[in-house]
Scaffold this motif. Structure first.
Motif, PDB file in Angstrom:
ATOM      1  N   ASN A 159       0.864  -1.185   0.000  1.00 58.39           N
ATOM      2  CA  ASN A 159       0.000   0.000   0.000  1.00 58.39           C
ATOM      3  C   ASN A 159       0.898   1.231   0.000  1.00 58.39           C
ATOM      4  O   ASN A 159       1.746   1.392   0.876  1.00 58.39           O
ATOM      5  N   PRO A 160       0.740   2.107  -1.003  1.00 54.72           N
ATOM      6  CA  PRO A 160       1.727   3.179  -1.164  1.00 54.72           C
ATOM      7  C   PRO A 160       1.818   4.105   0.048  1.00 54.72           C
ATOM      8  O   PRO A 160       2.901   4.569   0.389  1.00 54.72           O
ATOM      9  N   TYR A 161       0.702   4.363   0.700  1.00 58.16           N
ATOM     10  CA  TYR A 161       0.725   5.294   1.834  1.00 58.16           C
ATOM     11  C   TYR A 161       1.386   4.644   3.046  1.00 58.16           C
ATOM     12  O   TYR A 161       2.185   5.262   3.741  1.00 58.16           O
TER      13      TYR A 161
ATOM     14  N   ARG B  16      -8.100   7.688  -3.252  1.00 58.89           N
ATOM     15  CA  ARG B  16      -7.815   6.668  -4.249  1.00 58.89           C
ATOM     16  C   ARG B  16      -7.623   5.348  -3.550  1.00 58.89           C
ATOM     17  O   ARG B  16      -6.961   5.270  -2.523  1.00 58.89           O
TER      18      ARG B  16
ATOM     19  N   ARG C  72      -8.543   0.755  -4.138  1.00 61.74           N
ATOM     20  CA  ARG C  72      -8.710  -0.325  -5.104  1.00 61.74           C
ATOM     21  C   ARG C  72     -10.111  -0.882  -5.027  1.00 61.74           C
ATOM     22  O   ARG C  72     -10.751  -0.842  -3.997  1.00 61.74           O
TER      23      ARG C  72
ATOM     24  N   GLU D  33      -7.262   4.067   2.048  1.00 65.04           N
ATOM     25  CA  GLU D  33      -6.578   4.729   0.942  1.00 65.04           C
ATOM     26  C   GLU D  33      -5.504   3.807   0.390  1.00 65.04           C
ATOM     27  O   GLU D  33      -4.721   3.236   1.134  1.00 65.04           O
ATOM     28  N   GLY D  34      -5.507   3.667  -0.931  1.00 58.41           N
ATOM     29  CA  GLY D  34      -4.488   2.829  -1.557  1.00 58.41           C
ATOM     30  C   GLY D  34      -4.844   1.361  -1.577  1.00 58.41           C
ATOM     31  O   GLY D  34      -4.258   0.593  -2.326  1.00 58.41           O
ATOM     32  N   GLY D  35      -5.781   0.945  -0.736  1.00 61.06           N
ATOM     33  CA  GLY D  35      -6.169  -0.454  -0.703  1.00 61.06           C
ATOM     34  C   GLY D  35      -5.201  -1.305   0.084  1.00 61.06           C
ATOM     35  O   GLY D  35      -4.021  -0.977   0.208  1.00 61.06           O
TER      36      GLY D  35
END
Ligand SMILES: [Zn+2]
Ligand SMILES: [Zn+2]
Lengths: 372, 764
Positions: free
Chosen positions: B428-430, B619, B621, B691-693
């Motif tokens: 997860n990017p965050y 954002r 998924r 966020e980010g999934g």
């Protein structure tokens, strides 16, 4: 039929602007100081005095030195260190001559402090004195306290200030009158005054390490300045070099802040020797003595308050320490040295104030000597 | 006498017997003793002998594996002696190597404190300076330096570890001799929190690597379908798994009763009323009974109803029934735990606060009021029943809810092999980028080691953090150059950091805090807020200073936000198609806007107000089903039918998804539209809220065939006529379940089941 499109679900490309995301979060968590700049009439050059917000002050100090280079404003040299060159600014102050107290008087007072011996409390001490035991030397013959008294007396009498410091420090703590007495046993040139500027308390970089020392009746100030965080190892190495041969540290709140932060930063870079070097030196942290001496008179015992109320010194053009991190960030962003010069000057004021408070503080201000 | 007679009452007497839809019996089982090739160190053998403990086969297997230097995961059932199984070999090492240290990690401070008692006891029994110590937010500053200097066994939690890693140099002795990392209740580290925890562990492992320490991981967890994958995601190592099959503990007979309030038709009785009645029945039969409720309010409510019943009948045990939940003061909780252990309390209603570890002994009967959301929890809660080899009883009271009713009708699935996947998503990017900042602040981070510890996605994230000036390239690696300290802004239970809204009572007293998204839907002007047992009405929500002002006011109505959700597809990353039905998975942008709220009194909507609040956009998924035009067109003619069918299918799909993917229903959102601009067709989205999934929809995509089939079966077989809460109705629907068409929903789901049976042979 079954159609497959797209890629492997585990493949990359999900990073949605995380740089901006964290920059915004960090800014929320560490904004410019919101309050108006305090203190009344310092910073005289600013139109409207102090009645302005941090952002205005920042704009003002930036404008004052716009387009200048650091070496056009200060005598800048490079100090060679194993971690690379370190930007260095040197200056001398003539108005803070050394004054460390009379060593003979200090030794006399320590010699009479029977309470330095473990087990001797105020009651014992009074009884012993009444029975004619006046000094540690006398006490060395005592059947119960003799052995320990010999050890303490050895440390105090030997003329080894380091040994005397540690005996008193372990027995009496960091703010005791007797500990303050031991400062007189050191040669004035043996002290290293230290004050650092950082981006915060923990887990963030040190960006300026300032040291001062007495040499020939002058206070010599040396400031190691990081032009970016990448210079931090060189700063730490320069400090370690500078501390060689010094016998004691003097700081304001350095036991809780400067020394642990420097140790943490050195450890961060894997500089094991540097991480340990300062912690081993005798350390006079003036905040502890100042609180004991002046808490009732001053209320808050910040260095600036002591300077203003007790020494009658008002720093012209100085900024509160809370402005250091945002000012340094501003300097990093556009390279304008204006904000950095205020950090440098602020640090120099801190060092001079440190030495002034050191010379102003007498054992008498610290009250009587009950131990424990 | 008691458990068997209680069972007889339930199965034979009215009114109980009509609700009993299934009884499963697990036979008693004798203990299987284990043998060690080498006896334990003498002090430990003595310790066991003094307590009369005989090691069972799963314990000796664990000891043997740990002695051999393997990483180990224990997933034997609750009360099988997992703690002893890892404590013995860990302490054997601490005895043999006087410098060795061990780190024990627990999900909560209370559990660490609880386990410390056991370990302190062990410490007294062995001649070694181990000095077990709890080091957490409650540890006084004055004791911390000493613990760091002397303790060889530290118990803490991940929140504390996250904060502490920046001070690794103070822990040099402890870290450089670290022989074991023990992670108890490991299954709780899933989803957003688990993904954060996995990255905290990578940070720890990186720092340990720098001091040449490579500890063994010892994990204890509830049973999972993906135990090996999960352990590896969490820790980076593949452990030897010692599971139920190896369990050698003795067990009494256990009867497991499904007691379905829906059995006589929808709405005949309520599950809370039945739980209270069953609790009373248990206590009357002399069986100490613990009921698990799904919320604090229900725990209080059921306890009160049971007491009222007793008082009405002048039963002497009315005072021996008590509620228990988190939020009580520690002393209160200790007192209740003690009273339950020594039998003064005969009946208790608890939230899941008693599900983990806390020592309350074992009970004659346990009631699960509602499905606790996951099989993992259901098993943990049921595991509280059964004292030694005596018979015990578990009663499950399913709610009128798709997941509950689906399982209630499928005992084979309920008691079969585990099917839940615990998911962790380190990419997860965050979450990932936050921990990269922390890592760089703990020790300069070079690209190579970033890839090694934080995976292939790290590189891109580092580029962005560096470009934004948060990290700086130096000869030693990337250095953190921002402020404040990274660990102060990275929260373990969030993907990022939303603004926090303060709820202010009478303009000064902070009642509570909530994150921004929640505040928009629960603390908008006019909202009724429940806090404690009181109601508060929100007078204003300050959007710039993040403050909601409330006034205490007794009201007999409540409010429901109306939310408008929009989804924009950013990137379809994978898709499968079969005869025009398309299943996709990818990145989406979700915009949620609270557009108004309804005021209800009882079940009646008495007012409807509009609100003008800013939208929240994030954002994440999603997976989405797109239906072919041949299917949609005829149903679109009668407009409501297509919508109603999509809507019902959406509700039921979201309701059942936690069956495969361990998550809370609240972790998922959904949207169905008759015509979506990005797909050009009728579409059902199931998206993640984080966020980010965090991989929930990714696994959902993989398991979509099974999900669609199960959902179809559920709705088709539900005895209701036009839809009910057990199938297509959702209690949290912001459109009040309108429009709704159960018949078309069945058609939609039937269509989705065609989505390739040939995918994914491992589908359950
Ligand atoms: Zn139904
Ligand atoms: Zn709905």
């Amino acid at each position: 039929m079954t159609a497959e499109t797209g890629g492997d679900p585990a493949s990359g490309g999900r990073i949605f602007g995380v740089g901006d995301y964290w920059a915004a979060r960090l800014t929320e968590a560490a904004p410019l100081p919101a309050a108006d700049v305090p203190s009344a009439d310092a910073f005289p050059a600013s139109p409207g005095g102090w009645d302005r917000r941090a952002a205005d002050v920042l704009a003002l100090v930036t404008a004052r030195a716009r387009g200048r280079r650091l070496d056009q404003l200060y005598p800048v040299t490079d100090t060679a260190t194993p971690e690379g060159p370190c930007r260095t600014i040197r200056s001398s102050l003539a108005d803070v001559p050394p004054a460390t107290g009379d060593p003979h008087e200090a030794r006399r007072e320590l010699a009479g402090a029977l309470e330095l011996v473990w087990g001797v409390g105020p009651w014992h001490a009074a009884a012993l004195r009444a029975a004619g035991t006046r000094t540690l030397a006398d006490l060395t013959h005592h059947p119960r306290f003799g052995v320990e008294a010999s050890r303490v007396w050895g440390a105090v009498a030997a003329g080894n200030p380091d040994a005397a410091f540690w005996v008193v420090r372990h027995r009496c703590g960091a703010s005791h009158r007797l500990l303050w007495c031991t400062r007189a046993l050191f040669d004035p040139s043996a002290f290293l005054f230290v004050d650092i500027e950082t981006l915060g308390f923990s887990g963030v970089a040190a960006i300026l390490i300032g040291v001062a020392e007495w040499r020939d009746h002058m206070l010599d100030v040396t400031q190691y300045v990081a032009e970016s965080v990448a210079d931090e190892p060189a700063l730490l190495a320069a400090l370690a070099q500078h501390a060689v041969g010094k016998q004691a540290l003097v700081t304001f709140n350095g036991l809780a802040f400067d020394v642990p932060v420097l140790a943490a930063r050195a450890a961060y870079y894997g500089m094991r020797e540097a991480a340990r070097s300062l912690g081993a030196l005798p350390h006079f942290d003036l905040v502890h003595f100042a609180r004991r001496a002046w808490r009732h008179r001053l209320g808050d015992c910040q260095a600036v308050t002591i300077e203003r109320e007790l020494l009658g010194i008002v720093r012209p053009d100085d900024l509160p320490g809370a402005y250091v991190p945002p000012f340094y960030e501003a300097y990093q962003q556009d390279g304008e040295v204006g904000p950095l010069t205020y950090i440098i000057d602020h640090n120099r004021w801190d060092l001079a104030g440190l030495a002034r408070i050191f010379t102003h503080l007498t054992p008498g201000a610290l009250g009587s000597c009950d131990v424990g | 006498m008691s458990v068997e007679s209680l069972l007889d009452t339930l199965t034979q007497r009215a009114p109980y017997r009509d609700f009993v839809t299934h009884v499963e019996e697990r036979p008693a089982r004798a203990a299987r003793d284990g043998r060690l090739a080498e006896p334990l160190a003498p002090p430990l053998e003595d310790y066991l002998a003094r307590r009369g403990v005989t090691l069972r086969v799963h314990q000796t297997e664990a000891i043997t594996a740990i002695r051999a230097g393997h990483h180990v995961l224990l997933t034997t059932p609750p009360a099988s002696g997992k703690t002893l199984a890892f404590n013995l070999p860990v302490w054997e090492r601490l005895l043999a190597d006087p410098a060795a240290t061990a780190l024990y990690l627990y999900p909560t401070k209370a559990l660490a404190q609880d386990q410390w008692t056991t370990l302190a006891d062990l410490a007294r029994a062995v001649p070694a300076a181990v000095a077990p110590a709890v080091y957490d937010g409650d540890t006084p500053t004055g004791r911390r330096a000493r613990i760091r200097a002397e303790s060889r066994l530290v118990l803490t939690n991940f929140y504390m570890l996250h904060q502490t890693l920046a001070w690794a140099h103070q822990w040099e002795r402890f870290w450089s001799h670290l022989a074991f990392v023990v992670i108890d209740e490991a299954h709780v580290y899933r989803g957003v929190f688990g993904s954060n925890v996995a990255l905290v562990l990578r940070r720890l492992e990186r720092l340990l690597d720098a001091v040449h320490a490579s500890p063994q991981f010892v994990l204890a967890s509830a049973t999972l379908a993906n135990a090996d994958e999960f352990s590896h995601q969490l820790t980076g190592v593949h452990p030897v798994v010692i599971d139920e099959a190896a369990d050698g503990s003795a067990r009494g007979r256990q009867h497991f009763v499904f007691y379905n309030p829906e059995a006589l038709g929808p709405g005949v009785t309520s599950p809370h009323q039945e739980t209270a009645r069953l609790l009373a029945a248990g206590v009357e039969h002399g069986v100490q009974t613990l009921a698990f409720a799904v919320s604090r309010q229900l725990a209080e409510l059921v306890a009160r109803q049971a007491r009222d019943t007793a008082q009405a009948q002048r039963a002497p045990w009315a005072e021996a029934v008590a509620p228990y939940r988190a939020g009580y003061l520690p002393a209160e909780r200790r007192a209740l735990e003690g009273a339950l252990r020594d039998g003064r309390i005969r009946g208790m209603v608890s939230t899941n606060a008693l599900e983990l570890g806390v020592d309350i002994g074992s009970l004659g009967a346990v009631i699960l009021s509602g499905f606790p959301g996951t099989m993992v929890s259901a098993r943990q809660q049921a595991g509280r029943a059964g004292r030694g080899v005596e018979a015990s009883l578990v009663i499950w009271v399913p709610f009128a809810d798709p997941l509950d009713q689906y399982l209630a009708r499928r005992p084979a699935l309920f008691f079969g092999r585990p099917h839940e996947h615990a998911l962790i998503d380190r990419d997860n990017p965050y979450i990932l980028s936050g921990h990269l900042l922390c890592a760089a602040a703990e020790r300069p981070l070079d690209r190579e080691s970033a890839a090694r510890w934080f995976g292939p996605e790290a590189d891109t994230a580092l580029d962005q953090l560096q470009a934004r000036g948060l990290l700086r390239e130096t000869p030693r690696g990337l250095v953190y150059q921002a402020r404040p300290a990274a660990h102060q802004v990275v929260a373990l239970d969030a993907t990022g950091l939303q603004p926090t809204v303060k709820v202010l009572r009478d303009d000064e007293f902070v009642l509570e805090t909530m994150d921004w998204t929640r505040a928009l839907s629960e603390a908008h002007p006019g909202a009724v807020l429940l806090h404690g047992a009181e109601t508060y009405v929100v007078s204003s929500l300050d959007l710039t200073h993040y403050v909601a002002a409330v006034k205490k006011q007794r009201v007999d109505y409540w409010t429901d936000p109306m939310t408008k959700v929009d989804i924009h597809i950013l990137d379809e990353r994978a898709a499968r198609e079969h005869e025009g039905v398309r299943l996709s998975w990818g990145d989406v942008e979700v915009t949620e806007r609270v557009v108004g709220f309804k005021t209800r009194r009882g079940d009646e909507v008495v007012a409807q107000d509009a609100l003008d609040l800013p939208p929240v956009t994030y954002r994440t998924r999603s997976l989405w089903f797109t239906l072919p035009e041949e299917f949609s067109r005829p149903r679109r003619l009668e407009h409501a039918n297509l919508f109603g069918g999509l809507h019902g299918a959406e509700h039921a799909l979201v309701g059942l998804m936690p069956l495969w993917v361990l998550c809370d229903r609240r972790d998922l959102g959904a949207l169905s539209v008759g015509h979506h601009p990005d797909t050009g067709a009728a579409t059902i989205f199931v998206h993640e809220h984080a966020e980010g999934g965090i991989g929930l929809t990714e696994r959902g995509f993989e398991r979509a065939a099974a999900l669609a089939a199960a959902t179809h079966e559920l709705v088709r077989d539900c005895p209701c006529q036009v839809g009910c809460p057990s199938c297509v109705y959702s209690p949290t629907c912001s459109n009040d379940n309108v429009p709704m068409d159960k018949g078309v929903a069945i058609d939609v789901l039937a269509l989705l089941t065609q989505l390739s049976a040939e995918e994914d042979p491992s589908a359950d």
